[in-house]
Design an enzyme around this catalytic site. Structure first.
Site, short mmCIF file in Angstrom:
data_model
loop_
_atom_site.label_atom_id
_atom_site.label_comp_id
_atom_site.label_asym_id
_atom_site.label_seq_id
_atom_site.Cartn_x
_atom_site.Cartn_y
_atom_site.Cartn_z
N SER A 1 -21.35 52.13 -29.83
CA SER A 1 -20.92 51.82 -28.45
C SER A 1 -21.57 52.73 -27.41
CB SER A 1 -19.40 51.92 -28.36
OG SER A 1 -18.96 53.21 -28.74
N LYS B 1 -24.69 55.59 -39.45
CA LYS B 1 -24.04 55.44 -38.14
C LYS B 1 -23.88 56.82 -37.52
CE LYS B 1 -19.78 53.67 -36.05
NZ LYS B 1 -18.44 53.08 -36.30
N TYR C 1 -23.98 45.69 -30.54
CA TYR C 1 -23.28 44.95 -29.49
C TYR C 1 -24.25 44.11 -28.67
CZ TYR C 1 -19.73 48.22 -30.93
OH TYR C 1 -18.85 48.94 -31.71
N LYS D 1 -21.81 58.42 -42.02
CA LYS D 1 -21.17 58.27 -40.72
C LYS D 1 -20.94 59.67 -40.15
CE LYS D 1 -17.18 56.25 -38.36
NZ LYS D 1 -15.93 55.49 -38.53
N ARG E 1 -13.74 53.83 -29.12
CA ARG E 1 -12.35 54.31 -29.20
C ARG E 1 -11.54 53.81 -28.02
NH1 ARG E 1 -14.02 60.35 -31.48
NH2 ARG E 1 -14.56 59.62 -33.58
N GLU F 1 -24.66 61.15 -50.08
CA GLU F 1 -23.54 60.23 -49.86
C GLU F 1 -23.95 58.78 -50.13
OE1 GLU F 1 -20.46 60.76 -49.32
OE2 GLU F 1 -20.24 62.77 -48.54
#
Length: 339
Positions: free
Chosen positions: A286, A260, A325, A207, A217, A245
């Protein structure tokens, strides 16, 4: 995935013509290398307190925050379209925020009630839940703050208890999005100790500290109250770190790893896909959604085509699952194409 390039001997053209398999719709369909299906999509859902609330998110045109009484209808529609997983986020009232994530552990909190409602409404649907403190934090950070520092180990303790509370409410998969070190191992250990051996973990493994999270946010009022998130989210310049990671999370017990954002990090998706043995998800965040929406509203591109092309890019890069989305719109389009 290795690609073998054949030698190009003199005189290969016109014997070799790449356009032959692109000539008709039937040929193009027959030779398509990657396909999309609604079951590949993870639909993010924003939940708020109240009743009869379907609150539009200005920076995410066409997307809404739902109160629990309206969430059931949304869940049924998503399932009818072939979507098989949702990712829940909650907007927590300011008066319930503190620096310890107290509300995150509330067995009757908004997240826990949302999980129960979804499982009661559509038991077969896979419920994924966001595990991070930023929606609950008075500082807007993903961890506990001490002397201006986001502390790791103390945060991990709360995250493990938070994940357990989601599992107890009925979550199928918990999704730690915080990027604290060691949290996958701690969550796995906690779930196992309480006999939640079937609860999965989808780790936000890579991320990045990205500018593309702005509209999200806005949706949850979770922007950091001071500084930024660069001490725990990743440097956009790094790819070897992402592989490390993801491999660590797999070793610690993650069932799925995530990259992400999405489109600016397709190279990372590919690198991670080639480095782990668990499914790889990607989050079309987003800001990516808002860019396509804004360009389409201005007549600069075709929204449907841009939506599907971006989703195919994730599949081509190696993603097994796509949090987006556009999930409902893409599923509706795919369903219509099949009928």
């Amino acid at each position: 995935m290795s690609i073998r390039i054949l030698p190009n001997p003199q005189g290969s053209f016109p014997s070799i013509r790449g356009r032959r398999t692109r000539l008709t719709h039937a040929l193009r369909e027959m030779t398509t290398e990657h396909h999309l299906h609604p079951a590949m999509f993870i639909a993010p859902l924003f939940v708020v307190e109240g009743k009869n609330t379907r609150d539009p998110i200005v920076s995410m045109p066409g997307y809404f925050r739902f109160s629990l009484d309206l969430l059931a209808a949304e869940i049924k529609e998503l399932y009818a379209l072939g979507i098989r997983s949702v990712l829940l986020f909650v907007k927590v009232p300011d008066e319930r925020k503190d620096n310890q994530g107290t509300e995150a552990l509330n067995t009757d909190g908004l997240m826990q009630r949302a999980i129960r409602l979804v499982k009661e409404t559509q038991p077969e649907l896979c419920v994924m839940t966001d595990v991070a403190l930023d929606p609950y934090s008075s500082f807007g950070h993903d961890g506990i703050v001490e002397n201006g520092e986001i502390v790791n180990d103390e945060t991990v303790e709360v995250l493990a208890r938070m994940a357990l509370s989601h599992a107890q409410a009925g979550a199928d998969i918990v999704a730690p999005s915080d990027m604290m070190d060691g949290r996958i191992a701690a969550i796995r250990k906690t779930l196992e100790a309480e006999d939640y051996i079937h609860t999965g973990i989808m780790a936000y493994s890579a991320k990045y500290a990205s500018c593309f999270y702005g509209p999200f946010r806005d949706a949850l009022d979770s922007a950091p109250g001071f500084g930024d998130k660069k001490t725990y989210q990743m440097n956009p310049a790094n790819i070897r770190e992402a592989i490390r990671e993801a491999q660590l999370d797999e070793q610690e017990g993650a069932d799925i790893v995530m990259v992400k954002p999405g489109l600016p990090y397709l190279d990372v998706v590919r690198a991670v896909r080639e480095s782990v043995n668990v499914p790889v998800s990607v989050y079309q965040v987003s800001g990516e959604y808002a860019m396509i929406k804004a360009a389409a509203q201005n007549g600069w591109l075709n929204e449907e085509q841009a939506m599907m092309e971006s989703l195919l890019a994730f599949r081509r890069a190696g993603a097994d699952l796509i949090a987006t989305y556009f999930a409902k719109d893409a599923a509706r389009l795919l369903t219509n194409l099949q009928t």
